[in-house]
Motif scaffolding. Sequence first.
Motif, PDB file in Angstrom:
ATOM      1  N   GLY A 206       0.809  -1.216   0.000  1.00 40.80           N
ATOM      2  CA  GLY A 206       0.000   0.000   0.000  1.00 40.80           C
ATOM      3  C   GLY A 206       0.836   1.256   0.000  1.00 40.80           C
ATOM      4  N   HIS A 207       0.228   2.364  -0.391  1.00 35.42           N
ATOM      5  CA  HIS A 207       0.895   3.663  -0.395  1.00 35.42           C
ATOM      6  C   HIS A 207       1.470   3.966   0.994  1.00 35.42           C
ATOM      7  CE1 HIS A 207      -1.274   4.187  -4.144  1.00 35.42           C
ATOM      8  NE2 HIS A 207      -0.592   5.279  -4.367  1.00 35.42           N
ATOM      9  N   PHE A 208       2.629   4.590   0.995  1.00 34.96           N
ATOM     10  CA  PHE A 208       3.196   5.075   2.253  1.00 34.96           C
ATOM     11  C   PHE A 208       2.543   6.417   2.573  1.00 34.96           C
ATOM     12  CE2 PHE A 208       6.428   2.125   0.808  1.00 34.96           C
ATOM     13  CZ  PHE A 208       6.893   1.542   1.977  1.00 34.96           C
ATOM     14  N   ASN A 209       1.602   6.407   3.501  1.00 37.71           N
ATOM     15  CA  ASN A 209       0.953   7.664   3.878  1.00 37.71           C
ATOM     16  C   ASN A 209       0.295   7.520   5.245  1.00 37.71           C
ATOM     17  OD1 ASN A 209      -1.600   6.404   3.467  1.00 37.71           O
ATOM     18  ND2 ASN A 209      -1.610   7.024   1.325  1.00 37.71           N
ATOM     19  N   ASP A 210      -0.251   8.615   5.731  1.00 36.13           N
ATOM     20  CA  ASP A 210      -0.847   8.643   7.071  1.00 36.13           C
ATOM     21  C   ASP A 210      -1.983   7.649   7.209  1.00 36.13           C
ATOM     22  OD1 ASP A 210       0.663  10.545   8.519  1.00 36.13           O
ATOM     23  OD2 ASP A 210      -0.272  12.152   7.392  1.00 36.13           O
ATOM     24  N   ASN A 211      -2.783   7.503   6.163  1.00 33.37           N
ATOM     25  CA  ASN A 211      -3.947   6.630   6.285  1.00 33.37           C
ATOM     26  C   ASN A 211      -3.537   5.163   6.349  1.00 33.37           C
ATOM     27  OD1 ASN A 211      -6.897   6.441   6.395  1.00 33.37           O
ATOM     28  ND2 ASN A 211      -6.669   5.342   4.460  1.00 33.37           N
ATOM     29  N   LYS A 212      -2.514   4.778   5.571  1.00 30.52           N
ATOM     30  CA  LYS A 212      -2.028   3.390   5.648  1.00 30.52           C
ATOM     31  C   LYS A 212      -1.281   3.138   6.959  1.00 30.52           C
ATOM     32  CE  LYS A 212      -3.528   2.034   1.612  1.00 30.52           C
ATOM     33  NZ  LYS A 212      -4.577   0.995   1.453  1.00 30.52           N
ATOM     34  N   ASN A 213      -0.744   4.193   7.541  1.00 30.32           N
ATOM     35  CA  ASN A 213      -0.257   4.166   8.931  1.00 30.32           C
ATOM     36  C   ASN A 213       0.884   3.181   9.147  1.00 30.32           C
ATOM     37  OD1 ASN A 213      -0.288   4.950  11.642  1.00 30.32           O
ATOM     38  ND2 ASN A 213      -1.718   3.332  12.213  1.00 30.32           N
ATOM     39  N   GLN A 214       1.812   3.107   8.179  1.00 29.41           N
ATOM     40  CA  GLN A 214       2.971   2.220   8.384  1.00 29.41           C
ATOM     41  C   GLN A 214       3.832   2.660   9.557  1.00 29.41           C
ATOM     42  OE1 GLN A 214       2.109   3.507   5.374  1.00 29.41           O
ATOM     43  NE2 GLN A 214       2.291   1.976   3.749  1.00 29.41           N
ATOM     44  N   MET A 215       3.664   3.920   9.996  1.00 32.28           N
ATOM     45  CA  MET A 215       4.445   4.419  11.127  1.00 32.28           C
ATOM     46  C   MET A 215       4.179   3.610  12.398  1.00 32.28           C
ATOM     47  SD  MET A 215       6.668   6.974  10.983  1.00 32.28           S
ATOM     48  CE  MET A 215       5.995   8.222   9.885  1.00 32.28           C
ATOM     49  N   MET A 216       3.122   2.837  12.421  1.00 28.39           N
ATOM     50  CA  MET A 216       2.804   1.998  13.578  1.00 28.39           C
ATOM     51  C   MET A 216       3.753   0.792  13.672  1.00 28.39           C
ATOM     52  SD  MET A 216      -0.847   0.050  14.120  1.00 28.39           S
ATOM     53  CE  MET A 216      -1.115  -1.260  15.322  1.00 28.39           C
ATOM     54  N   LEU A 217       4.312   0.369  12.542  1.00 31.62           N
ATOM     55  CA  LEU A 217       5.047  -0.896  12.533  1.00 31.62           C
ATOM     56  C   LEU A 217       6.396  -0.856  13.256  1.00 31.62           C
ATOM     57  CD1 LEU A 217       4.035  -2.196   9.016  1.00 31.62           C
ATOM     58  CD2 LEU A 217       3.329  -3.072  11.255  1.00 31.62           C
ATOM     59  N   PRO A 218       7.161   0.231  13.250  1.00 35.14           N
ATOM     60  CA  PRO A 218       8.355   0.252  14.107  1.00 35.14           C
ATOM     61  C   PRO A 218       8.011   0.045  15.581  1.00 35.14           C
ATOM     62  CG  PRO A 218       8.507   1.983  12.473  1.00 35.14           C
ATOM     63  CD  PRO A 218       7.134   1.408  12.352  1.00 35.14           C
ATOM     64  N   ASP A 219       6.867   0.587  16.018  1.00 34.76           N
ATOM     65  CA  ASP A 219       6.434   0.349  17.404  1.00 34.76           C
ATOM     66  C   ASP A 219       6.111  -1.113  17.625  1.00 34.76           C
ATOM     67  OD1 ASP A 219       6.649   3.090  17.908  1.00 34.76           O
ATOM     68  OD2 ASP A 219       4.586   3.461  17.277  1.00 34.76           O
ATOM     69  N   VAL A 220       5.479  -1.740  16.601  1.00 35.00           N
ATOM     70  CA  VAL A 220       5.185  -3.168  16.699  1.00 35.00           C
ATOM     71  C   VAL A 220       6.483  -3.956  16.799  1.00 35.00           C
ATOM     72  CG1 VAL A 220       4.184  -5.153  15.504  1.00 35.00           C
ATOM     73  CG2 VAL A 220       2.997  -2.943  15.464  1.00 35.00           C
ATOM     74  N   ALA A 221       7.461  -3.605  15.947  1.00 36.45           N
ATOM     75  CA  ALA A 221       8.738  -4.330  15.948  1.00 36.45           C
ATOM     76  C   ALA A 221       9.444  -4.198  17.292  1.00 36.45           C
ATOM     77  CB  ALA A 221       9.633  -3.802  14.831  1.00 36.45           C
ATOM     78  N   MET A 222       9.470  -3.017  17.881  1.00 41.27           N
ATOM     79  CA  MET A 222      10.127  -2.837  19.182  1.00 41.27           C
ATOM     80  C   MET A 222       9.419  -3.635  20.268  1.00 41.27           C
ATOM     81  SD  MET A 222      11.361   1.164  19.225  1.00 41.27           S
ATOM     82  CE  MET A 222       9.832   1.869  18.628  1.00 41.27           C
ATOM     83  N   LEU A 248       9.240   7.723   7.990  1.00 40.54           N
ATOM     84  CA  LEU A 248       9.216   6.327   8.423  1.00 40.54           C
ATOM     85  C   LEU A 248      10.624   5.747   8.435  1.00 40.54           C
ATOM     86  CD1 LEU A 248       7.710   3.675   9.095  1.00 40.54           C
ATOM     87  CD2 LEU A 248       7.448   3.315   6.622  1.00 40.54           C
ATOM     88  N   HIS A 249      11.361   6.005   7.382  1.00 37.86           N
ATOM     89  CA  HIS A 249      12.732   5.498   7.312  1.00 37.86           C
ATOM     90  C   HIS A 249      13.574   6.059   8.460  1.00 37.86           C
ATOM     91  CE1 HIS A 249      16.934   5.373   5.773  1.00 37.86           C
ATOM     92  NE2 HIS A 249      16.546   4.186   5.322  1.00 37.86           N
ATOM     93  N   GLU A 250      13.398   7.346   8.761  1.00 36.89           N
ATOM     94  CA  GLU A 250      14.146   7.960   9.847  1.00 36.89           C
ATOM     95  C   GLU A 250      13.803   7.324  11.191  1.00 36.89           C
ATOM     96  OE1 GLU A 250      15.203  10.404  13.105  1.00 36.89           O
ATOM     97  OE2 GLU A 250      13.118  10.156  12.461  1.00 36.89           O
ATOM     98  N   LYS A 251      12.512   6.993  11.400  1.00 39.68           N
ATOM     99  CA  LYS A 251      12.094   6.369  12.651  1.00 39.68           C
ATOM    100  C   LYS A 251      12.706   4.972  12.790  1.00 39.68           C
ATOM    101  CE  LYS A 251       7.957   5.181  15.362  1.00 39.68           C
ATOM    102  NZ  LYS A 251       6.465   5.234  15.412  1.00 39.68           N
ATOM    103  N   ILE A 252      12.762   4.248  11.685  1.00 38.04           N
ATOM    104  CA  ILE A 252      13.369   2.909  11.702  1.00 38.04           C
ATOM    105  C   ILE A 252      14.851   3.006  12.054  1.00 38.04           C
ATOM    106  CG2 ILE A 252      14.025   0.969  10.226  1.00 38.04           C
ATOM    107  CD1 ILE A 252      11.348   1.426   8.734  1.00 38.04           C
ATOM    108  N   MET A 253      15.552   3.937  11.428  1.00 36.86           N
ATOM    109  CA  MET A 253      16.982   4.068  11.675  1.00 36.86           C
ATOM    110  C   MET A 253      17.248   4.573  13.090  1.00 36.86           C
ATOM    111  SD  MET A 253      18.087   2.906   8.886  1.00 36.86           S
ATOM    112  CE  MET A 253      19.842   3.220   9.118  1.00 36.86           C
ATOM    113  N   ARG A 254      16.433   5.507  13.553  1.00 37.92           N
ATOM    114  CA  ARG A 254      16.625   6.079  14.894  1.00 37.92           C
ATOM    115  C   ARG A 254      16.499   5.019  15.977  1.00 37.92           C
ATOM    116  NH1 ARG A 254      12.794   9.513  14.632  1.00 37.92           N
ATOM    117  NH2 ARG A 254      11.247   8.503  15.958  1.00 37.92           N
ATOM    118  N   ASN A 255      15.674   4.011  15.738  1.00 41.98           N
ATOM    119  CA  ASN A 255      15.460   2.962  16.736  1.00 41.98           C
ATOM    120  C   ASN A 255      16.250   1.691  16.428  1.00 41.98           C
ATOM    121  OD1 ASN A 255      13.198   3.950  18.663  1.00 41.98           O
ATOM    122  ND2 ASN A 255      12.450   4.521  16.621  1.00 41.98           N
ATOM    123  N   ASP A 256      17.232   1.811  15.517  1.00 42.96           N
ATOM    124  CA  ASP A 256      18.134   0.698  15.208  1.00 42.96           C
ATOM    125  C   ASP A 256      17.353  -0.540  14.756  1.00 42.96           C
ATOM    126  OD1 ASP A 256      20.624  -0.413  14.882  1.00 42.96           O
ATOM    127  OD2 ASP A 256      20.734  -1.176  16.941  1.00 42.96           O
TER     128      ASP A 256
END
Length: 879
Positions: A206-222, A248-256
């Motif tokens: 899916g599109h990378f955007n607010d509605n698809k909400n991929q930003m939730m997945l780094p939290d899931v991974a942690m 999103l990429h920055e959040k992934i990198m910031r949390n290793d």
Amino acid sequence: MRVLAISPTAGLAGIDQTFRALCLGLAEKGHHVVAVLPPEAKIAPQLNFGGVQVTRSSYLKWWFNPGFSDDNIGYCLDRSRESIDFLVRLIRRTNPDVIVSNTSVFLDGYFASRITGRPHIGHIHALFVDNIYTTMSGEFKESIYRLLASGGGHIVVPAQSLRESLSELGLGGSVSVVHNGVDIKRFSPSVARRSADGIFRILQLGHFNDNKNQMMLPDVAMDMLRRGCAGFQFALVGPSEPQYYDALHEKIMRNDLAKYFDLRKQVDDPLDCLGSSDIYVNTSTTETFPVSLLEAQACGLPVVATPTIGAREIIRDGEDGYLVASASEMAAKLCELMSDRPKVEDMGKRARANIEARFSSRVYVDEFEKVLERAATQSQQPDDRWMREVFFRVPSRRERVRVAVIVPDRSQTSFALLVEKPFDQFRREDKGFEYTVYDLSELHKIKLEEVELVYVLRIYTAPVIEIVRGAKALGIPVAFETDDNYFALQFHNGEPSHGQFENQDLADLISLADRTAVYSAAMRDAAVEHCDRVEVFRPYQLLPAEKPRYKATSVIGFMGSLKKDVDFEFVIPALQRILAEDPNVSLEFFGFVPAEFERNERVVSHPFNPDYDQFISFFRSRQWAVALAPLADTEFNRSKTNNKYREYAAAGFPGVYSDVETYRNYVKHEVTGCLAPNDEEGWYRAIRTVLYNEDLAKRIVCAAYDDIARSFSFEDHCINKKGLIYQLVNERRARADIRSMSQKTVWSVPTPLSLRSSLDLDGKDFVAAAFSGLAGMVAGVSTIPMMDFADGDGVIGAEIVVNNEIAAQSVIPLNHVKNRSFLRLSFGKRIEVEGTDNVEIRIFTRGATSRISLAGAARLSGIRRRIVPAIGLELSDEC
């Protein structure tokens, strides 16, 4: 039943896949389907393959993008006139029993149906939700749904909850639920090829955007890592909104978390991802009925998803997937499944069974067919009068349109087909249309001050570029058309070389042109490197007066231009073998003749006749048992059209074609032609297959002719080309109106601006043009040339201010703005002003400090001239 199906989207998203499935399914069941798509639509070749007649239209536009407000409706109505007019003419020509409008093009389809009195179905995939369409009022949203249901209109939605929402508006009787479906043959567990490295792969498309909400997945991974789960990887695939993707990429990198994520901006086929995944997740905030969930379950993947409308109706919680409300819950379920492989397999089997029983494409098409049949039986009365008053300006006298056409050579076939025949048709349709052709030796005869458009065909030499620069200096639009990619071909001492080359003259011409028209996706991709104003035209095919019949002979033929050695490398030895084996076989060539056959007594050659009509008449009189279309798989050839397929089919010759993209997207193997791999043995076998199988050859001739007659209409080509020409001419006239009316303007700007000036706007400053003495209604569109900008979370906008109060406003998020593009900000709302009012047109930013560089002019256009004079906002060093 005859169905006209309209879709404004050009990609491969869920709405495209459901549209494709509907059209193909109806065609398979014997219905005649005409699909209207944008020129660059990626599903068009599949529809052609499936017997669907595809018509291209460059007029189709999204109505309701995020950020759309009530005030935008006037501009959208104005913009849609050409689209509606195109659809009205198409409806009258194709005579459909019912019209289906997909997603946000439904208003164009609805209005055209009302004008022509045809039943209409609006296929709504989602409601206007508050977290996306926050600028639209509730009353406005409801009025759109009520409009679609008025006049006997029908609405199809994919989810029961949508029907319930519309029923609350009293529209239940007009609304039917048809769940989306998926091709269970193509999407199946058999595609699975799980990796042997033990990594548990979790997929989301899916599109990378607010509605698809991929930003939730780094939290899931942690959370998973905190629970002791390891050995997993999230694969996130889809088109990106750059700002969201980067965040999103920055959040992934910031949390290793880099090794736990694989971010891909696009894939050609989702099967590649689905087949190598163990489980599917969906983190969307809103999702009506996501096709990606259906595809995942069809491939035997359990789904863990947030409880959106679609997920709740697709997933049976605890049986074939899980519904979760938070990142923590998703992490818990994923860890549970990681530790229990048998459960993953069991849930996957249940998921597959769920799709087979409830959501296959066959069920989807069958249910939609029932709605179509009900709608088609309800008679409609045309309502032409009031709709034309609202949507069409029908002038009593058409002004003359004068076009200067520059061509390399009048003797070329491309001149006859791409200019002479369509432009002569325009002149027959419109007595005010005039065009004059100039070749290289006649450029000095062009009087630019007497023309309204310069149209350049295929030529990009320095003298032509100078003419184009002169036209641009006078404000005359330029269109450039090419059916070949000369970024991928060069000539050295008359010999062609294939590859990737720098062609500065061609790049300069494309960058100068107001529109560039091409004929393939590959050429479009090459052209947009230099300018994003590129349109993909669909070629056409002129047909003989009578349908051809196959005549069995022993003649193998080829028709093509010179310098085809690279294409014939693998065909020559195959033909030599066939000539040696069968003394009755002969060869016939038009144009190019391989050196190996120049002195062979069983080979006949003909030169090209520059008179196209004479040439094509003689060409079609030949009696070929096999027609050859070899094509090397080069960058240049991938930009070519399927010309030989169309010409051979029109002549009644069964063709053998290289199995490359140019032909593979159109030729059905052993149905409308034979596809041959580019090697000696492949071509030898393919030629013999057709040459010695008369029944197959007859079937190919019949099927190929029917295909090109259905799919490559001269009328459709003319509609799109004429639309491009008249759009450019009308835009020029609008600009001329603005310049002529702008002399009385009083300027008020915060700092002097030059023709290419940078202005830092921090949310408080703005650029304004002030007016006085206006009386009447003000409305229009502001067009701002964006040469540079700093990305931010804010918006750029324009507003009409009356007596220091904002009367109308239009904004666009900065992350939606492309560099070096034209930003259009529309005011659909009419503002009444009196002669004593102070009126300002302001350009501003909000929410972030941004640097905006304006080149040339920013102006408000599209003013309704019958109400007030046009207003122009010019930014120059004279301010």
